[in-house]
Design an enzyme around this catalytic site. Structure first.
Site, short mmCIF file in Angstrom:
data_model
loop_
_atom_site.label_atom_id
_atom_site.label_comp_id
_atom_site.label_asym_id
_atom_site.label_seq_id
_atom_site.Cartn_x
_atom_site.Cartn_y
_atom_site.Cartn_z
N SER A 84 0.74 -1.20 -0.24
CA SER A 84 0.00 0.11 -0.01
C SER A 84 0.90 1.17 -0.04
CB SER A 84 -0.83 -0.04 1.40
OG SER A 84 -1.33 1.11 1.51
N TYR A 97 -1.45 -1.59 10.40
CA TYR A 97 -1.62 -1.68 8.92
C TYR A 97 -0.23 -1.02 8.52
CZ TYR A 97 -3.40 -1.19 4.25
OH TYR A 97 -3.70 -1.07 2.94
N LYS A 123 2.58 -3.04 6.15
CA LYS A 123 2.71 -2.85 4.84
C LYS A 123 4.33 -2.38 4.51
CE LYS A 123 -1.26 -3.72 3.16
NZ LYS A 123 -1.50 -5.09 2.37
N1 LIG Z 1 -8.76 -1.39 -1.63
C1 LIG Z 1 -7.86 -0.64 -1.61
O1 LIG Z 1 -8.16 0.68 -1.95
C2 LIG Z 1 -6.56 -0.81 -1.36
C3 LIG Z 1 -5.40 0.26 -1.32
C4 LIG Z 1 -4.23 -0.23 -0.94
C5 LIG Z 1 -3.75 -1.35 -0.86
N2 LIG Z 1 -4.50 -2.21 -0.66
C6 LIG Z 1 -4.16 -3.86 -0.61
O2 LIG Z 1 -4.79 -4.50 -1.61
C7 LIG Z 1 -5.08 -5.98 -0.94
C8 LIG Z 1 -6.46 -6.22 -1.34
O3 LIG Z 1 -7.24 -5.31 -0.67
P1 LIG Z 1 -8.60 -5.54 -0.71
O4 LIG Z 1 -9.38 -4.25 -0.16
O5 LIG Z 1 -9.13 -5.88 -2.15
O6 LIG Z 1 -9.10 -6.74 0.27
P2 LIG Z 1 -10.30 -7.50 0.70
O7 LIG Z 1 -11.51 -7.06 -0.15
O8 LIG Z 1 -10.74 -7.27 2.28
O9 LIG Z 1 -10.06 -8.89 0.21
C9 LIG Z 1 -9.13 -9.56 1.11
C10 LIG Z 1 -8.93 -10.95 0.89
O10 LIG Z 1 -8.20 -11.72 1.65
C11 LIG Z 1 -8.92 -13.02 2.18
N3 LIG Z 1 -8.23 -13.01 3.59
C12 LIG Z 1 -8.31 -12.34 4.64
N4 LIG Z 1 -7.90 -12.79 5.97
C13 LIG Z 1 -7.60 -13.81 5.55
C14 LIG Z 1 -7.05 -15.14 6.26
N5 LIG Z 1 -6.77 -15.04 7.66
N6 LIG Z 1 -6.86 -16.24 5.84
C15 LIG Z 1 -7.03 -16.39 4.50
N7 LIG Z 1 -7.71 -15.38 3.47
C16 LIG Z 1 -7.97 -14.22 4.15
C17 LIG Z 1 -10.21 -12.32 2.13
O11 LIG Z 1 -11.20 -13.69 2.18
P3 LIG Z 1 -11.73 -14.19 3.44
O12 LIG Z 1 -12.31 -13.02 4.27
O13 LIG Z 1 -12.72 -15.17 3.06
O14 LIG Z 1 -10.67 -15.07 3.92
C18 LIG Z 1 -10.19 -11.92 0.72
O15 LIG Z 1 -10.27 -12.92 -0.33
C19 LIG Z 1 -4.84 -5.79 0.54
O16 LIG Z 1 -3.35 -6.09 0.72
C20 LIG Z 1 -4.92 -4.22 0.91
O17 LIG Z 1 -4.15 -3.67 2.05
C21 LIG Z 1 -6.19 -2.13 -0.97
#
Ligand SMILES: NC(=O)c1ccc[n+]([C@@H]2O[C@H](COP(=O)([O-])OP(=O)(O)OC[C@H]3O[C@@H](n4cnc5c(N)ncnc54)[C@H](OP(=O)(O)O)[C@@H]3O)[C@@H](O)[C@H]2O)c1
Length: 241
Positions: A121, A135, A139
């Protein structure tokens, strides 16, 4: 020629599910998350497994490699969203789980064109006071994990890089983000590209890092934030034009 085998950690929601959709049909894809998705992607094999259960992770990966063969790519999209001890949750889910999986699969890659991508991130390098200290630290740790393993695994032909997105308009957060007038105005008037990013734009960069087009790229972090983080904060308030 056989399609590459890609293991996607956290590929059931958000950015991870967009990446899985992008690669489906071109790769053999295995996905690990705690819950299997309600609408699974055709041709993708899903494995229900909590990354914090190290014994089950080892068993699941063993079965995945046994069934679908050695890996070409490994990508981490998991995000800690639990309640309780946030620091412990972030460190264990983001950092320790990533290290654990890499250590488990380091000898399970096809020798040609292997690649690992860690999704970090912009908060690895910058501070967003509304997000937790865990967080940020987790990261930042991912960037060092990527560099460390780039050096350690490079001789085996495995490249390791990270991607650092800024705000991304996911289906689930899109409405909420666009409703925030101050944020929307900032992006419209001050962000270099005058808009927020899409999940597809992150997925494409991850796919590039996995591909042979990035064959001489390792240990690097690519910031995918439309240039927002390169501006000096004070300058945004100086209206000199
Ligand atoms: N969205 C943004 O704007 C943004 C910005 C900067 C960085 N990021 C980064 O991009 C990545 C994806 O973000 P997102 O917002 O798309 O995430 P998200 O929608 O919350 O999805 C997270 C994924 O991780 C899985 N997960 C979480 N805990 C787990 C565990 N203990 N064991 C196995 N699987 C697990 C979840 O499935 P289950 O819950 O079923 O386990 C899901 O498939 C992250 O690293 C985030 O920090 C996102």
């Amino acid at each position: 020629m056989e399609q590459p085998h890609t293991l996607v950690i956290g590929g059931t929601k958000g950015l991870g599910s967009t990446f899985v959709r992008l690669l489906a049909g071109q790769n053999r894809i295995s996905v690990i998350a705690r819950d299997k998705p309600v609408y699974p992607e055709k041709g993708v094999s899903y494995w229900g497994c909590d990354l914090l259960d190290h014994k089950k992770v080892a068993k699941t990966i063993h079965t995945i490699v046994g069934q679908s063969g050695e890996l070409n790519h490994l990508v981490f999209f998991q995000r800690y969203r639990g309640e309780g001890d946030n620091w412990k949750g972030e460190i264990e889910t983001t950092l320790s789980a990533t290290k654990n999986v890499i250590d488990l699969v380091a000898d399970q890659f096809c020798s040609a064109h292997a690649s690992i991508v860690l999704v970090s991130s912009v908060n690895a390098s910058l501070i967003s006071a509304h997000l937790s200290v865990g967080y940020h630290v987790a990261k930042t740790g991912l960037l060092q994990l990527a560099r460390y393993y780039a050096v350690k695994l490079g001789p085996k032909g495995i490249r390791v890089n990270s991607v650092s997105p800024g705000i991304i308009l996911k289906e689930r957060s899109k409405k909420y983000l666009l409703k925030n007038k101050k944020l929307a105005n900032f992006y419209k008037n001050k962000a270099p590209l005058r808009r927020m990013g899409t999940p597809e734009e992150v997925a494409e960069v991850v796919a590039f890092l996995c591909s042979t087009k990035a064959s001489y790229l390792t240990g690097q972090d690519i910031v995918v934030d439309g240039g927002v983080s390169i501006q000096w904060a004070e300058a945004l308030y100086l209206d000199l034009n």
